[in-house]
Design an enzyme around this catalytic site. Structure first.
Site, PDB file in Angstrom:
ATOM      1  N   GLY A  67     -52.611 -22.147 -28.773  1.00 39.22           N
ATOM      2  CA  GLY A  67     -53.651 -22.911 -28.094  1.00 39.22           C
ATOM      3  C   GLY A  67     -53.168 -23.953 -27.104  1.00 39.22           C
ATOM      4  O   GLY A  67     -53.906 -24.883 -26.775  1.00 39.22           O
ATOM      5  N   ASN A 123     -52.703 -23.467 -23.892  1.00 38.31           N
ATOM      6  CA  ASN A 123     -53.541 -23.356 -22.682  1.00 38.31           C
ATOM      7  C   ASN A 123     -54.916 -23.956 -22.927  1.00 38.31           C
ATOM      8  O   ASN A 123     -55.477 -24.619 -22.050  1.00 38.31           O
ATOM      9  CB  ASN A 123     -53.647 -21.896 -22.233  1.00 38.31           C
ATOM     10  CG  ASN A 123     -52.469 -21.483 -21.372  1.00 38.31           C
ATOM     11  OD1 ASN A 123     -52.350 -21.921 -20.231  1.00 38.31           O
ATOM     12  ND2 ASN A 123     -51.577 -20.676 -21.932  1.00 38.31           N
ATOM     13  N   ARG A 161     -62.995  -1.518 -33.191  1.00 38.98           N
ATOM     14  CA  ARG A 161     -62.879  -2.440 -32.056  1.00 38.98           C
ATOM     15  C   ARG A 161     -64.255  -2.700 -31.445  1.00 38.98           C
ATOM     16  O   ARG A 161     -64.604  -3.822 -31.087  1.00 38.98           O
ATOM     17  CB  ARG A 161     -61.943  -1.831 -31.010  1.00 38.98           C
ATOM     18  CG  ARG A 161     -61.645  -2.735 -29.841  1.00 38.98           C
ATOM     19  CD  ARG A 161     -60.683  -2.115 -28.836  1.00 38.98           C
ATOM     20  NE  ARG A 161     -59.427  -1.672 -29.394  1.00 38.98           N
ATOM     21  CZ  ARG A 161     -58.422  -2.475 -29.753  1.00 38.98           C
ATOM     22  NH1 ARG A 161     -58.538  -3.771 -29.613  1.00 38.98           N
ATOM     23  NH2 ARG A 161     -57.312  -1.974 -30.244  1.00 38.98           N
ATOM     24  N   LEU A 178     -59.518  -5.496 -25.343  1.00 38.64           N
ATOM     25  CA  LEU A 178     -60.986  -5.510 -25.344  1.00 38.64           C
ATOM     26  C   LEU A 178     -61.541  -4.138 -24.940  1.00 38.64           C
ATOM     27  O   LEU A 178     -60.945  -3.425 -24.131  1.00 38.64           O
ATOM     28  CB  LEU A 178     -61.479  -6.592 -24.374  1.00 38.64           C
ATOM     29  CG  LEU A 178     -61.137  -8.013 -24.847  1.00 38.64           C
ATOM     30  CD1 LEU A 178     -61.215  -9.000 -23.694  1.00 38.64           C
ATOM     31  CD2 LEU A 178     -62.049  -8.443 -25.990  1.00 38.64           C
ATOM     32  N   ASN A 193     -58.253 -14.114 -17.526  1.00 41.51           N
ATOM     33  CA  ASN A 193     -57.126 -14.115 -18.464  1.00 41.51           C
ATOM     34  C   ASN A 193     -55.929 -14.779 -17.806  1.00 41.51           C
ATOM     35  O   ASN A 193     -55.799 -14.771 -16.578  1.00 41.51           O
ATOM     36  CB  ASN A 193     -56.758 -12.665 -18.827  1.00 41.51           C
ATOM     37  CG  ASN A 193     -55.653 -12.579 -19.849  1.00 41.51           C
ATOM     38  OD1 ASN A 193     -55.630 -13.357 -20.829  1.00 41.51           O
ATOM     39  ND2 ASN A 193     -54.713 -11.669 -19.658  1.00 41.51           N
ATOM     40  N   HIS A 224     -51.723 -14.597 -18.000  1.00 41.56           N
ATOM     41  CA  HIS A 224     -50.660 -13.734 -18.519  1.00 41.56           C
ATOM     42  C   HIS A 224     -49.305 -14.273 -18.059  1.00 41.56           C
ATOM     43  O   HIS A 224     -49.148 -14.660 -16.896  1.00 41.56           O
ATOM     44  CB  HIS A 224     -50.867 -12.300 -18.008  1.00 41.56           C
ATOM     45  CG  HIS A 224     -49.838 -11.357 -18.539  1.00 41.56           C
ATOM     46  ND1 HIS A 224     -49.869 -10.889 -19.837  1.00 41.56           N
ATOM     47  CD2 HIS A 224     -48.717 -10.848 -17.977  1.00 41.56           C
ATOM     48  CE1 HIS A 224     -48.822 -10.106 -20.036  1.00 41.56           C
ATOM     49  NE2 HIS A 224     -48.101 -10.075 -18.922  1.00 41.56           N
ATOM     50  N   SER A 243     -49.652 -15.426 -14.175  1.00 44.09           N
ATOM     51  CA  SER A 243     -50.767 -14.972 -13.334  1.00 44.09           C
ATOM     52  C   SER A 243     -52.087 -15.238 -14.038  1.00 44.09           C
ATOM     53  O   SER A 243     -52.210 -14.983 -15.243  1.00 44.09           O
ATOM     54  CB  SER A 243     -50.697 -13.451 -13.103  1.00 44.09           C
ATOM     55  OG  SER A 243     -49.423 -13.038 -12.662  1.00 44.09           O
ATOM     56  N   THR A 278     -60.007  -6.454 -15.984  1.00 42.73           N
ATOM     57  CA  THR A 278     -60.616  -5.137 -15.759  1.00 42.73           C
ATOM     58  C   THR A 278     -60.171  -4.222 -16.903  1.00 42.73           C
ATOM     59  O   THR A 278     -59.559  -4.688 -17.854  1.00 42.73           O
ATOM     60  CB  THR A 278     -60.172  -4.545 -14.407  1.00 42.73           C
ATOM     61  OG1 THR A 278     -58.752  -4.447 -14.426  1.00 42.73           O
ATOM     62  CG2 THR A 278     -60.625  -5.397 -13.238  1.00 42.73           C
ATOM     63  N   GLU A 336     -57.815  -2.231 -17.142  1.00 45.93           N
ATOM     64  CA  GLU A 336     -56.361  -2.128 -17.312  1.00 45.93           C
ATOM     65  C   GLU A 336     -55.877  -3.293 -18.181  1.00 45.93           C
ATOM     66  O   GLU A 336     -56.286  -4.431 -17.927  1.00 45.93           O
ATOM     67  CB  GLU A 336     -55.743  -2.413 -15.951  1.00 45.93           C
ATOM     68  CG  GLU A 336     -54.974  -1.356 -15.269  1.00 45.93           C
ATOM     69  CD  GLU A 336     -54.591  -1.914 -13.899  1.00 45.93           C
ATOM     70  OE1 GLU A 336     -53.407  -2.142 -13.686  1.00 45.93           O
ATOM     71  OE2 GLU A 336     -55.515  -2.159 -13.075  1.00 45.93           O
ATOM     72  N   ASP A 344     -53.863  -6.362 -19.065  1.00 54.06           N
ATOM     73  CA  ASP A 344     -53.156  -7.317 -18.211  1.00 54.06           C
ATOM     74  C   ASP A 344     -53.177  -6.879 -16.745  1.00 54.06           C
ATOM     75  O   ASP A 344     -52.216  -7.114 -16.001  1.00 54.06           O
ATOM     76  CB  ASP A 344     -51.706  -7.540 -18.697  1.00 54.06           C
ATOM     77  CG  ASP A 344     -51.665  -8.140 -20.091  1.00 54.06           C
ATOM     78  OD1 ASP A 344     -52.504  -9.011 -20.375  1.00 54.06           O
ATOM     79  OD2 ASP A 344     -50.817  -7.726 -20.888  1.00 54.06           O
TER      80      ASP A 344
HETATM   81  C1  GAR Z   1     -49.531 -17.769 -23.174  1.00 56.44           C
HETATM   82  O1  GAR Z   1     -48.212 -17.728 -22.690  1.00 56.44           O
HETATM   83  C2  GAR Z   1     -50.385 -16.739 -22.463  1.00 56.44           C
HETATM   84  O2  GAR Z   1     -50.039 -16.569 -21.114  1.00 56.44           O
HETATM   85  C3  GAR Z   1     -50.082 -15.490 -23.268  1.00 56.44           C
HETATM   86  O3  GAR Z   1     -50.052 -15.931 -24.589  1.00 56.44           O
HETATM   87  C4  GAR Z   1     -49.591 -17.281 -24.625  1.00 56.44           C
HETATM   88  C5  GAR Z   1     -50.589 -18.077 -25.421  1.00 56.44           C
HETATM   89  O4  GAR Z   1     -50.123 -19.381 -25.604  1.00 56.44           O
HETATM   90  N1  GAR Z   1     -51.069 -14.460 -23.048  1.00 56.44           N
HETATM   91  C6  GAR Z   1     -50.793 -13.168 -23.033  1.00 56.44           C
HETATM   92  O5  GAR Z   1     -49.677 -12.723 -23.284  1.00 56.44           O
HETATM   93  C7  GAR Z   1     -51.955 -12.267 -22.720  1.00 56.44           C
HETATM   94  N2  GAR Z   1     -51.516 -10.919 -22.534  1.00 56.44           N
HETATM   95  P1  GAR Z   1     -51.121 -20.527 -26.012  1.00 56.44           P
HETATM   96  O6  GAR Z   1     -51.870 -20.020 -27.243  1.00 56.44           O
HETATM   97  O7  GAR Z   1     -50.215 -21.681 -26.342  1.00 56.44           O
HETATM   98  O8  GAR Z   1     -52.029 -20.787 -24.853  1.00 56.44           O
END
Ligand code: GAR
Length: 219
Positions: free
Chosen positions: A9, A11, A62, A90, A104, A106, A133, A138, A140, A142
């Site tokens: 968490g 972000n 799912r 998803l 999202n 990534h 990024s 979409t 795809e 990521d």
């Molecule tokens: C982050 O680095 C985010 O970019 C990545 O998971 C981490 C979550 O960290 N997301 C992905 O890999 C999505 N494919 P956080 O829980 O500390 O925000």
């Protein structure tokens, strides 16, 4: 917005802080986690944000999990659904339902390194730079139109952990920015590319010539 999380968490915390500091004029209506014990859940509670845990293990498929997720999200009628370390693939129904309002973040310079372990893969691949990024989601994994990217150098003594930390600092900087652009109606999607104020801007993504520069040195 409603934010979906699965883990640490950081972000989510960056978004909470940006709102608190007046840098992001937004409201987090709710946080939803598929992992009951995620540190992100505690962060949301501490910030006084309504939290819902919808554990994917409680659903036979799912599609049924995603349906429960959609119902909970839609109860808040958010303009934007933000994935912040939400580690579930998803369904098409979910993605279609939130077309161009599902974002999202990534940890790679997409289209390089979709999926997991991006930092270790960037190091193993000899990348000279790496990054993060923000993109619309979409069908795809990521994939989808990139809203903003930030790059960092890959340094000789980097480990995946050190590199991850350098990238994460950039994630925390660009996610609030992308969300602010969205909420201020500054983003549009034209032929699969995101425009900011009707134009393509350099910080929104690497052009193909830049990507070819990221090949390892040939000796
Ligand atoms: C982050 O680095 C985010 O970019 C990545 O998971 C981490 C979550 O960290 N997301 C992905 O890999 C999505 N494919 P956080 O829980 O500390 O925000």
């Amino acid at each position: 917005m409603v934010i979906l999380v699965s883990g640490r968490g950081s972000n989510l915390q960056a978004l909470i802080n940006a709102i608190r500091d007046g840098k992001l004029p937004a409201e987090i209506l709710a946080v939803i986690s598929n992992e009951p014990g995620a540190p992100a859940v505690a962060r949301a509670r501490t910030a006084g944000i309504p939290v819902h845990v919808i554990d994917h293990r409680d659903y036979p498929s799912r599609e049924e999990f995603d349906h429960a997720l959609m119902q909970q999200i839609d109860a808040y009628q958010p303009r934007l659904v933000t994935l912040a370390g939400f580690m579930r693939i998803l369904s098409d129904a979910f993605i279609g339902h939130y077309h161009e309002r599902l974002m999202n973040i990534h940890p790679s310079l997409l289209p390089a390194f979709p999926g997991l372990n991006t930092h270790a893969r960037a190091l193993a691949g000899g990348a000279k730079f790496h990054g993060a990024s923000v993109h619309f989601v979409t069908h795809e994994v990521d994939g989808g139109p990139v809203i903003i990217q930030a790059s960092v150098p890959v340094l000789p003594d980097d480990t995946p952990e050190i590199l991850a930390e350098r990238v994460l600092a950039e994630e925390h900087r660009i996610y609030p920015l992308a969300i602010e652009w969205f909420l201020n109606n500054r983003l549009s999607v034209d032929q699969g590319r995101v425009l900011l104020d009707g134009q393509r801007r350099p910080e929104q993504g690497l052009i193909e010539e830049d990507i070819s520069l990221n090949k390892p040195e040939t000796r």
